[in-house]
Design an enzyme around this catalytic site. Sequence first.
Site, PDB file in Angstrom:
ATOM      1  N   GLY A 219       2.678  10.879  -5.726  1.00 25.03           N
ATOM      2  CA  GLY A 219       3.435  10.350  -4.599  1.00 25.03           C
ATOM      3  C   GLY A 219       4.915  10.419  -4.902  1.00 25.03           C
TER       4      GLY A 219
ATOM      5  N   THR B 116       1.086  13.712   7.811  1.00 32.51           N
ATOM      6  CA  THR B 116       1.366  13.464   9.221  1.00 32.51           C
ATOM      7  C   THR B 116       0.987  14.714  10.002  1.00 32.51           C
ATOM      8  OG1 THR B 116       3.207  12.048   8.595  1.00 32.51           O
ATOM      9  CG2 THR B 116       3.191  12.840  10.861  1.00 32.51           C
TER      10      THR B 116
ATOM     11  N   ARG C 212      15.347  12.475   5.515  1.00 27.71           N
ATOM     12  CA  ARG C 212      15.665  11.052   5.345  1.00 27.71           C
ATOM     13  C   ARG C 212      16.683  10.582   6.388  1.00 27.71           C
ATOM     14  NH1 ARG C 212      15.022  11.976  -1.183  1.00 27.71           N
ATOM     15  NH2 ARG C 212      12.741  11.819  -1.093  1.00 27.71           N
TER      16      ARG C 212
ATOM     17  N   SER D 270       2.685  15.368  -0.829  1.00 25.58           N
ATOM     18  CA  SER D 270       2.000  14.297  -1.582  1.00 25.58           C
ATOM     19  C   SER D 270       0.529  14.608  -1.816  1.00 25.58           C
ATOM     20  CB  SER D 270       2.105  12.972  -0.829  1.00 25.58           C
ATOM     21  OG  SER D 270       3.452  12.637  -0.628  1.00 25.58           O
TER      22      SER D 270
ATOM     23  N   GLU E 178       8.745   9.445   3.406  1.00 24.78           N
ATOM     24  CA  GLU E 178       9.780  10.407   2.984  1.00 24.78           C
ATOM     25  C   GLU E 178      10.579   9.879   1.791  1.00 24.78           C
ATOM     26  OE1 GLU E 178      11.651  12.969   5.664  1.00 24.78           O
ATOM     27  OE2 GLU E 178       9.937  13.064   7.016  1.00 24.78           O
TER      28      GLU E 178
ATOM     29  N   PRO F 138      -3.259  12.699  -3.813  1.00 21.40           N
ATOM     30  CA  PRO F 138      -3.793  11.386  -4.214  1.00 21.40           C
ATOM     31  C   PRO F 138      -3.121  10.844  -5.485  1.00 21.40           C
ATOM     32  CG  PRO F 138      -5.580  12.833  -3.558  1.00 21.40           C
ATOM     33  CD  PRO F 138      -4.331  13.670  -3.522  1.00 21.40           C
TER      34      PRO F 138
ATOM     35  N   PHE G 174       4.161  18.881   6.919  1.00 25.36           N
ATOM     36  CA  PHE G 174       4.764  19.029   5.598  1.00 25.36           C
ATOM     37  C   PHE G 174       3.808  18.415   4.591  1.00 25.36           C
ATOM     38  CE2 PHE G 174       7.615  17.131   2.339  1.00 25.36           C
ATOM     39  CZ  PHE G 174       8.408  18.216   2.005  1.00 25.36           C
TER      40      PHE G 174
ATOM     41  N   ARG H  75      15.245 -17.629  27.768  1.00 21.97           N
ATOM     42  CA  ARG H  75      14.418 -18.762  27.335  1.00 21.97           C
ATOM     43  C   ARG H  75      15.255 -20.034  27.181  1.00 21.97           C
ATOM     44  NH1 ARG H  75       9.280 -20.937  26.656  1.00 21.97           N
ATOM     45  NH2 ARG H  75       9.124 -22.050  24.670  1.00 21.97           N
TER      46      ARG H  75
ATOM     47  N   GLN I 125      23.183 -22.195  17.669  1.00 24.14           N
ATOM     48  CA  GLN I 125      23.796 -21.334  16.656  1.00 24.14           C
ATOM     49  C   GLN I 125      22.744 -20.671  15.753  1.00 24.14           C
ATOM     50  OE1 GLN I 125      26.603 -22.925  13.588  1.00 24.14           O
ATOM     51  NE2 GLN I 125      28.123 -22.229  15.074  1.00 24.14           N
TER      52      GLN I 125
END
Length: 379
Positions: free
Chosen positions: A129, A156, A240, A124, A360, A126, A121, A265, A276
């Site tokens: 955005g 991506t 989203r 965006s 996104e 430079p 997709f 631990r 607590q």
Amino acid sequence: MFTLSEDQQALVQAARTAALTELAATVKEDDEREHFRKDQFQRLGAAGLCGVPTSEDWGGLGLGYVEYALVIEEIAKVAPSYAVSVAVSGLPQVILAQFGNDEQRARWMPGLAAGELLGAFALSEPGSGSDAASLRTTAVREGENYVLNGTKFWITHGGYADIYVVMARTGGPGPKGVSAFLVPGDTPGLSFGKKEEKMGLRASPTVEMILENATIPASNRIGAEGIGFSVAMSALDSGRITIAATALGIAQSAMDCAGRYAVARKQFDQAIIDFQGVGFMLADMAVRIEQARLLTHKAAWLKDNQLPFSPTAAMAKCAATDCAMAVTTDAVQVLGGYGYTREYPIERLMRDAKVMQIVEGTNQVQRVVIARNLKRGWE
Ligand code: CAA
């Protein structure tokens, strides 16, 4: 809504098994080497996980976004980069389902839904955005073709994808001048520049995309000229939900790791979970994750029931990604020095969580979407 059906439980189990089988062994190495394996993505596809909400007519499972969110959360528990891959490769599918024509769907949807093809997709740039409507990439009609010129950023799967949905300007300034196009990965004039070196999500390639007289047939335009911004926005509304689900997987995985550590631990002769200060940290993590999961599933349910879901998806994205950042940060704290080392996965999950607040649509943009929606109700 508050319990999973038997079918949903079986789907979750199948996704968990596939993620553990296909992805777990290489997560640490691929984070260190910033390495994406397309074959692993394809094996998630073979397991049926790359087209969960896509209609069976187009090769998907034909399920809803609730199921999609469940699957993505399971993948993210093991390998967040691949949860994002499934989500991003899902964007062309949701776009073609809503805005494409039958010819485009027949060409691309079965391969994408099967995970044989990888989708991407490209919105965006430079200089564009959060202000996505200011994009400058152009698409000029020349006879039966469009010729695209410009630079896209943060893509991506850049260089790996078989098909890119590219938003480009066919008209005047602003959102109404934008159109959406299918640009195959082997288009002459399409090339890829810098691969980003990132803090987290390092097995997910993020690459600059360069269009220099990239020529595609006019039939690759998605819908009419001028609807491209709405195409992008409505895809991101759905996307989203998947980013929220990815963040949930990150948060749950970090909490489980911290919880197991806090039980095992011992300091001052007792398990540290019984102090607590530590037990309450884990309790707060559980509260946040449960809240975020309910909101994410509500957004998915609204979408599945054809109800307005954009502001709820924005809320889910904010809540789940802020939750993942807080939970992973506290999970490192529970493990103390060990949490800060690469011996445990939590430092990686913390780095992966950070970008969820950005991709996104930054969480500031999500708040714009939520506030504008609230304002409309009060006007
Ligand atoms: N669904 C459908 N159409 C929508 C829409 C939606 N949710 N939101 C807006 N539109 C359309 C409407 O037609 C609207 O026109 P009208 O006012 O006439 O109805 C038109 O778009 C313009 O809308 P806005 O005036 O709201 O546009 P804006 O310029 O003010 O921008 C914004 C709003 C919410 C800030 C938007 O620009 C935005 O979401 N920005 C963030 C972009 C983003 O998420 N980028 C991420 C890219 S992908 C990624 O991260 C990585 C990856 O690999 C996937």
